[in-house]
Design a protein around this motif. Structure first.
Motif, PDB file in Angstrom:
ATOM      1  N   UNK A   1       2.267  10.622   0.637  1.00  0.00           N
ATOM      2  CA  UNK A   1       0.557  10.567   1.265  1.00  0.00           C
ATOM      3  C   UNK A   1      -0.630  11.673   0.540  1.00  0.00           C
ATOM      4  N   UNK A   2      -0.838  12.319  -0.119  1.00  0.00           N
ATOM      5  CA  UNK A   2      -1.827  12.759  -0.730  1.00  0.00           C
ATOM      6  C   UNK A   2      -2.497  11.609  -1.606  1.00  0.00           C
ATOM      7  N   UNK A   3      -1.844  10.729  -1.904  1.00  0.00           N
ATOM      8  CA  UNK A   3      -2.060   9.177  -2.218  1.00  0.00           C
ATOM      9  C   UNK A   3      -2.834   8.392  -1.372  1.00  0.00           C
ATOM     10  N   UNK A  37       0.901  -0.660  -0.112  1.00  0.00           N
ATOM     11  CA  UNK A  37      -0.038  -0.261  -0.600  1.00  0.00           C
ATOM     12  C   UNK A  37       0.793   1.268  -0.299  1.00  0.00           C
ATOM     13  N   UNK A  38       1.755   0.614   0.678  1.00  0.00           N
ATOM     14  CA  UNK A  38       2.576   2.866   1.047  1.00  0.00           C
ATOM     15  C   UNK A  38       3.534   2.874   0.075  1.00  0.00           C
ATOM     16  N   UNK A  39       4.047   1.629  -0.761  1.00  0.00           N
ATOM     17  CA  UNK A  39       4.672   1.599  -2.481  1.00  0.00           C
ATOM     18  C   UNK A  39       4.331   2.048  -3.431  1.00  0.00           C
ATOM     19  N   UNK A  40       2.862   1.426  -3.453  1.00  0.00           N
ATOM     20  CA  UNK A  40       1.928   2.564  -4.211  1.00  0.00           C
ATOM     21  C   UNK A  40       2.008   3.809  -4.089  1.00  0.00           C
ATOM     22  N   UNK A  41       1.284   3.562  -2.841  1.00  0.00           N
ATOM     23  CA  UNK A  41       1.028   5.844  -2.825  1.00  0.00           C
ATOM     24  C   UNK A  41       2.592   6.707  -3.745  1.00  0.00           C
ATOM     25  N   UNK A  42       3.895   5.650  -2.862  1.00  0.00           N
ATOM     26  CA  UNK A  42       4.491   5.918  -3.226  1.00  0.00           C
ATOM     27  C   UNK A  42       4.846   6.433  -4.821  1.00  0.00           C
ATOM     28  N   UNK A  43       4.109   5.553  -4.952  1.00  0.00           N
ATOM     29  CA  UNK A  43       5.217   5.394  -6.679  1.00  0.00           C
ATOM     30  C   UNK A  43       3.644   6.177  -8.025  1.00  0.00           C
ATOM     31  N   UNK A  44       3.040   6.944  -6.348  1.00  0.00           N
ATOM     32  CA  UNK A  44       2.012   8.002  -7.365  1.00  0.00           C
ATOM     33  C   UNK A  44       0.857   6.697  -7.742  1.00  0.00           C
ATOM     34  N   UNK A  45       0.240   5.766  -7.409  1.00  0.00           N
ATOM     35  CA  UNK A  45      -1.407   5.398  -7.400  1.00  0.00           C
ATOM     36  C   UNK A  45      -2.370   5.251  -6.347  1.00  0.00           C
TER      37      UNK A  45
END
Length: 345
Positions: free
Chosen positions: A173-175, A134-142
């Motif tokens: 974090x906005x993702x 989940x955190x990696x997805x947010x970091x990658x823009x998802x």
């Protein structure tokens, strides 16, 4: 509950050498309207044990947080006392209507129990198999949608996730996007209807869905249990349902990392504690502290709490205030950091 003792009998009871005493009949208001939830369950067990130890009547009254705060705020005599959990201060940190700073407006009483069940889940077969995914997805823009009930216990883990994403990559974090719902049933339905990718849940409410086969549309899997490892290690070895204590520990820190700061992982124990009128007599505070100390030393109440999947968690009033103030300050900083990042954009 037991009836109040007569004057002669009460004189021989163990906790009378104080400046003031609890009256024979006490109303214990709780910050929940439900008589079927964990707050009522914990309050009932503690009230029953305390009643027997003191030889008084304590009636649990499920009135909800706003009415409970009002009731205890009007009564400094000890006729009305309150029991609630971390929502009491988290509501204020999140700016929820009706929540004051409890450390200023009220007197903090002893902690009594932990519900270690707070958790986050995804559908079985989800592309997010772990909280790290989940955190990696947010970091990658998802964009990852997380169903929560805003403003307290349900949201604090989501805030920690946003903080961890911010630490990994400022702005990511906005993702992590909140899907604001209400009850646990509403959060579950959001997952099943593909309106959310992750939901806040609990071991008690969601373990049954984690046991379903992957091809069942209601099947879920845990990705994070927020409770501290110290709390979980005290849970019964059998755990709950088919989720053993060892299984639970696999989903908690340090096996699941949600960074708080500088290598420290975030955790959250949902703790139940007493709240008193700010002017309640020191003697009554001591009377309850001493009675509970005896009850927990006896061992019967701790055993009953564990059977109901609570972790015994007694701290006398002064130690409880110090402990809960530290939690409040930690979570306040997490929330402030998220808000400051958003405001700087």
């Amino acid at each position: 509950m037991v009836a109040a003792l007569g004057a002669a009998a009460f004189a021989s009871a163990p906790f009378t050498a104080v400046a003031a005493e609890l009256p024979g009949n006490v109303r214990l208001v709780i910050g929940s309207n439900s008589t079927g939830g964990d707050t009522y369950q914990a309050a009932s067990m503690v009230a029953d044990a305390l009643s027997k130890q003191l030889g008084i009547n304590i009636k649990v009254d499920a009135v909800g947080p706003n009415e409970a705060f009002k009731a205890v705020g009007r009564d400094a005599r000890g006729t009305t006392i309150m029991l609630h959990h971390d929502q009491s201060y988290l509501g204020n940190l999140y700016g929820q209507r009706g929540y004051e700073d409890i450390f200023d407006a009220y007197r903090i009483g002893p902690t009594v129990a932990i519900n270690p069940g707070n958790a986050y889940l995804v559908k079985k077969g989800s592309k997010y198999e772990t909280i790290d995914d989940v955190l990696k997805a947010a970091e990658n823009g998802t964009k990852v949608r997380v169903a929560i009930q805003p403003g307290g216990v349900s949201e604090i883990g989501f805030s920690a996730m946003k903080n961890a994403a911010r630490l990994a990559k400022p702005g990511s974090d906005e993702n992590l996007v909140a899907v604001n719902t209400g009850s646990q049933a509403s959060k579950n339905q959001a997952l099943w209807d593909d309106l959310a990718d992750v939901i806040n849940g609990s071991i008690q409410a969601n373990e049954q869905f984690a046991q379903l086969p992957a091809d069942d549309q209601k099947a879920m899997q845990f990705v994070w249990i927020t409770a501290s490892p110290d709390a979980l290690k005290q849970a019964p070895e059998a755990g709950m349902g088919k989720l053993s204590r060892d299984d639970m520990l696999k989903y908690a820190a340090p096996n699941v990392a949600v960074p708080l700061k500088d290598g420290e992982n975030f955790d959250f124990d949902k703790e139940f504690f007493f709240i008193y009128n700010k002017k309640m007599d020191d003697g009554i505070v001591k009377q309850i502290d001493d009675a509970l100390a005896a009850v927990y030393e006896d061992g019967k109440l701790p055993a009953e709490l564990k059977k109901a999947f609570f972790i015994p968690d007694f701290r006398p009033s002064d130690a409880a205030r110090t402990h809960l103030t530290k939690k409040n300050d930690t979570y306040s900083q997490v929330i402030a950091d998220i808000r400051s990042t958003r405001a700087s954009k």
